[in-house]
Enzyme design. Structure first.
Site, PDB file in Angstrom:
ATOM      1  N   ASN A 105      32.930  38.521 -65.242  1.00  0.00           N
ATOM      2  CA  ASN A 105      33.962  39.989 -64.763  1.00  0.00           C
ATOM      3  C   ASN A 105      35.192  38.183 -64.469  1.00  0.00           C
ATOM      4  O   ASN A 105      35.387  37.601 -65.171  1.00  0.00           O
ATOM      5  CB  ASN A 105      33.950  40.010 -63.194  1.00  0.00           C
ATOM      6  CG  ASN A 105      33.496  38.346 -62.205  1.00  0.00           C
ATOM      7  OD1 ASN A 105      33.067  38.050 -62.563  1.00  0.00           O
ATOM      8  ND2 ASN A 105      34.379  38.545 -60.638  1.00  0.00           N
TER       9      ASN A 105
ATOM     10  N   CYS B 154      35.888  35.996 -62.469  1.00  0.00           N
ATOM     11  CA  CYS B 154      35.621  34.667 -62.089  1.00  0.00           C
ATOM     12  C   CYS B 154      34.358  34.439 -62.195  1.00  0.00           C
ATOM     13  O   CYS B 154      34.201  33.759 -61.854  1.00  0.00           O
ATOM     14  CB  CYS B 154      35.747  35.036 -60.312  1.00  0.00           C
ATOM     15  SG  CYS B 154      37.102  35.048 -59.668  1.00  0.00           S
TER      16      CYS B 154
ATOM     17  N   GLU C 139      31.220  35.594 -62.086  1.00  0.00           N
ATOM     18  CA  GLU C 139      29.583  35.297 -61.599  1.00  0.00           C
ATOM     19  C   GLU C 139      29.346  37.239 -61.321  1.00  0.00           C
ATOM     20  O   GLU C 139      28.344  36.974 -60.896  1.00  0.00           O
ATOM     21  CB  GLU C 139      30.432  35.499 -59.686  1.00  0.00           C
ATOM     22  CG  GLU C 139      30.553  37.030 -59.179  1.00  0.00           C
ATOM     23  CD  GLU C 139      32.392  36.411 -59.267  1.00  0.00           C
ATOM     24  OE1 GLU C 139      33.164  37.080 -58.217  1.00  0.00           O
ATOM     25  OE2 GLU C 139      33.066  35.863 -59.994  1.00  0.00           O
TER      26      GLU C 139
END
Length: 932
Positions: free
Chosen positions: A562, A564, A566
């Site tokens: 995604n 970020c 994670e």
């Protein structure tokens, strides 16, 4: 030596008034600044300062900087000491440290002299201008009462310096709004010398908020003691007005409000630091026409009620959820906090999509991105299927322009739809390393070249298969293909990918592939790392660990992460948009000096998993593909924040085996409790729809899936500790017997914003600096490490000189001789820590997590060799993803003044001077607010 003749200062300061120390005002005279700085240069540097002409031009430029800063002040008048603050600031920014430091000490001496000779202060006889332009006498007694309440019960603070600071910033005719802001600013200027003044500033902001809210709702402005008794009545009035304005779901009024309001904890309004409360005030609290009328405990209760809407005993669950949020033991992600209990309850954090190789899919992706971003979702787009530059277009018999022009449009869409006006829109594009456009993809964030083939506002990430890293380590060739000619590579991973990839290389050798390019794998790898260093992008993420350890291998392929890095969920073009629902445990709230409070952690995790699971059923879905995917797989991502705070509380340096061991054990407990909680929910509510065939159903937990990755790498490329301490056999049996409510349960997100609310460090991040200014959409905030200050106080080392030294040495203790070695090790900052320690700790966490973690890496002196070694280490240690690479330069921060303006000591990671294989370029200090 006489001062040189000075040219007139710029006229931008016209109309600015100066408040003198006797509370009288006078016109602003910029020549006084020029003369003072000229004398300072001559006094400190003497004959070394150079010619009068050089000093003249230097001082002229510095004076102009001071004036520019002063004209940004919100008030029409500035105090003489605020002007001196700015003089210090520009001197430090300009690298004139000796002069600035001498000036700091001179000001301190003059201040002490004035205090010893000054008569007792008298109450200022000033007028305050109200909203109706009527002037009334300043109610100094109320000012003293409010400040007295703000400092009550807070260690090492007092009302006197706050009141003194307020006195010197007031002027006749000050508006009520400016007066309220002056109270807060007075406390903020003291934060550098005593971090607990952040709590005082927050309480003064709370007083302003109470006045704003109660006036809007038709009541009088109470102090905190009166508000404590009046909170239940206020909540009823607030809720009715919010429903009337169409901001809150009318269903909330059907709760048993007597039962709920009896559970409100008004004293928790006093637990905020200033940054946390200001962040809530600016972006989270409900407002009408810009007027906030939602107080902190009303905010937490509204969020809790929204999450409890579908519960059987929803009042009991709402109280349980409220307790967790208002205590800061756990915090839901930003979209959940924004929207829970509202009429558009889009509570999910992250969305992952795959874009197929046709115009319908591409333009549907733009539409979906816009709809998902509107209500605060962060986006990860898999663009690998889109054919590359020069590929044949059958319908027109033409040649493709490749994926890059489409990425440009996606970037512009993210900017245009800025998450409903609450924060910046954000997306990340992923591309596999074998895509023929990968070399252009690497250049997307460059500031040079054809701007039509650049995406300055969109993040990018490499989706790297293991086969590529094997070729790098063997110094072998690597072949780039267009996906329309090798369509199955997109869905393959592990040994199957390697076999198919080699078969396509053989076809290319036989002339059966039209578009392909051969490169040395190591040269492409070096270019990937160079661009990561130069521009901060594309990030390095690993395809095979994400898939081989995915619990949902039977349901699809993980094609990207995604925004970020994670989230690792499977997606498919046109059918499913992956959704994840996030929240984070505050690890600091679950440790003592003796270690982890495992029972409290169990209770917190059990409730948090229930809250996150509720999001899935309550959620407002903007596109059907997201709803279909979320209800079928029910993924959640429970993470953590305040990791280094938890180490500080135990006296454990981050760069140590003890810290790595704590990362292992704390994440093991988090994993065990989260899996157990989801399995218990399955027994209560039913398994998620695609459970059968998952790794869960086979009794393979995240710790067990390591063997799948190890087998795919032939046992020689995975170096991961396999130790365990808990009873995993019993849990495996329970999972197979009861099932799981959620296909995934863990993901460690950046927590950039919610950690501010809770007053702890972000996620698993090391302390960036022990003293710096944090900048976000709410403004600039002085941040000082309270754990460090506490330790220095215990050893009698905390004083004005220590503050000055921390600024001079950019928030680092390393060069401050009087600080003991053990404190230097404990409070080492991000760039003082060998990055391998971050990777080692991340590896220990990753073995327990079914998704991934947002892992930033810090390098004090990057080079081609160190980058290569670091990212290969991340691969060997079994990491699924990495996030930003942060590097620094010789000049690390802008120095604030000793007395402080609270807002301009900005810590910015930069690239260093040129090094082999890594050109120098600025890298911003990023904050992902889309996840949290």
């Amino acid at each position: 030596m006489a001062a040189p003749t000075l040219a007139p200062a710029p006229a931008r300061s016209d109309g600015l008034r100066v408040v003198r120390r006797d509370d009288q005002t006078s016109g602003f005279d910029a020549t006084k600044i020029s003369v003072a700085m000229t004398k300072a240069f001559l006094a400190v540097e003497g004959g070394e300062a150079g010619s009068s002409s050089r000093i003249h031009h230097l001082v002229e430029d510095l004076t102009d900087q001071v004036i520019t800063a002063l004209t940004r002040f919100p008030a029409a008048a500035v105090h003489v000491e605020q002007i001196q603050d700015q003089v210090e600031l520009v001197l430090m920014r300009g690298g004139h440290h000796k002069i600035a430091r001498s000036y700091v000490l001179y000001r301190e001496e003059r201040a002490k002299a004035r205090e010893s000779s000054a008569p007792a202060p008298r109450s200022p006889e000033l007028q305050v201008t109200g909203p109706d332009d009527l002037r009334v006498p300043l109610d100094w007694a109320r000012v003293e009462t409010v400040v007295g309440e703000a400092v009550a019960g807070v260690e090492d603070v007092s009302a006197a310096p706050v009141l003194a600071e307020i006195r010197r910033t007031l002027y006749d005719g000050i508006s009520t709004t400016e007066l309220a802001q002056a109270l807060e600013m007075a406390a903020r200027t003291l934060v550098e010398r005593e971090p607990n003044y952040s709590t005082v500033a927050a309480r003064l902001l709370l007083d302003r908020l109470r006045g704003e809210a109660l006036t809007f709702l038709g009541g009088e402005t109470p102090d905190h003691s009166a508000m404590t008794a009046g909170y239940p009545a206020y909540f009823r009035t607030y809720l009715g007005r919010a429903v009337e304005l169409g901001l809150v779901d009318p269903e909330l009024e059907l709760f048993d409000l007597d039962r709920l309001t009896a559970a409100i904890r008004p004293e928790r309004d006093l637990d905020f630091g200033f940054l946390g409360l200001q962040t809530l005030y600016d972006r989270y609290f409900l407002h009408s026409g810009g007027t906030r009328f939602e107080l902190p405990q009303a905010f937490f209760l509204r969020v809790a009620m929204g999450l409890a809407l579908r519960e059987i005993d929803r009042e009991a669950r709402a109280i349980e959820f409220y307790e967790l949020l208002s205590s800061f033991d756990f915090m839901a992600s930003t979209p959940t906090l924004f929207n829970s209990g509202t009429t558009r309850a889009q509570l999910s954090s992250c969305f992952l999509t795959t874009v197929d190789d046709d115009l319908d899919s591409i333009f549907r992706a733009y539409r979906n991105n816009a709809l998902l971003a509107k209500y605060s979702g962060g986006l990860g787009n898999d663009w690998t299927p889109v054919r590359g530059l020069g590929a044949h277009i059958k319908g027109t018999n033409g040649e493709s322009q490749g994926v890059v022009p489409f990425l440009k449009i996606a970037s512009d869409t993210a900017v245009a739809v800025n998450q409903g006006g609450k924060r910046k829109g954000a997306a990340c594009a992923y591309l596999e390393t074998w895509h023929v456009d990968v070399e252009e993809f690497l250049d997307l964030r460059k500031n040079t070249g054809d701007d039509r083939r650049r995406t300055h506002d969109m993040n990018t990430a490499n989706w790297v298969p293991d086969e590529f890293l094997r070729r790098v380590e063997a110094d072998a060739e690597w072949t780039l293909f267009s996906p329309d000619e090798v369509p199955d590579l997109h869905d393959l991973y592990g040994a199957e990918f390697a076999q198919a990839y080699r078969a396509y290389e053989a076809k290319a050798d036989r002339g059966e592939i039209r578009v392909f390019t051969r490169v040395r794998a190591v040269e492409l790898w070096r270019r990937m790392l160079t661009m990561l260093f130069e521009t901060g992008h594309p990030w390095i993420t690993f395809k095979d660990p994400c898939n081989l350890r995915s619990p949902q291998q039977h349901a699809g392929v993980v094609h990207s992460s995604n925004l970020c890095t994670e989230i690792t969920l499977n997606t498919s073009a046109g059918d499913e948009v992956a959704v994840c629902n996030l929240g984070s445990v505050n690890l600091l709230a679950h440790v003592t000096a003796d270690g982890l409070d495992v029972e409290k952690l169990r209770r917190t995790v059990t409730t948090a998993v229930r809250m996150l699971d509720n999001v899935i059923d309550i959620n407002f879905y903007t596109i059907p593909e997201a709803r279909r995917s979320n209800l079928r797989h029910r993924p959640i991502g429970l993470g953590l924040m305040g990791f280094q705070d938890a180490l500080f509380a135990q006296g454990i340096p981050l760069a140590s085996e003890a810290a790595v061991e704590f990362a292992d054990r704390s994440t093991e407990h988090l994993s065990h409790h989260a899996i157990a909680a989801s399995s218990a929910l399955a027994a209560e509510r039913g398994r998620y729809a695609s459970f059968d065939g998952s790794l869960w159903s086979q009794g393979i937990l995240p710790i067990d899936s390591l063997r799948l990755l190890d087998a795919a790498r032939d046992g020689d490329a995975l170096d991961v500790d396999r130790s365990t301490t808990l009873d995993w056999d019993t849990l495996r049996a329970a999972v197979q017997r009861q099932g799981m409510r959620n296909s995934t349960v863990m993901a460690i997100a950046p927590t950039a914003t919610i950690s501010n609310i809770c007053g702890v460090g972000q996620s698993i991040e090391p302390q960036f600096r022990n003293l710096f200014v944090k900048s976000n959409m709410s403004g600039d905030f002085t941040v000082i490490n309270p754990h460090l200050v506490r330790s220095l106080k215990e050893r009698g080392l905390w004083d004005e000189v220590m503050v000055a030294d921390l600024k001079y040495f950019d928030g680092s203790l390393g060069d401050i001789d009087r600080v003991p070695a053990d404190l230097k090790a404990l409070y080492a900052t991000a760039f003082e820590i060998e990055p391998r320690w971050l990777v080692e700790a991340a590896s220990r966490r990753q073995k327990w997590i079914d998704q991934a973690q947002s892992l930033n890496l810090y390098l004090a002196a990057p080079s081609g060799r160190t980058l290569d070694e670091l990212y290969r280490l991340a691969w060997h240690k079994g990491l699924k993803t990495t996030y930003y690479l942060r590097a620094q330069s010789a000049t690390h921060v802008e120095k604030s003044t000793l007395r402080g303006t609270d807002g301009k000591l900005r810590g910015v990671p930069m690239a260093p001077d040129p090094v082999p294989e890594a050109p120098a370029c600025r890298i911003e200090d990023p904050e992902c607010e889309a996840c949290q």
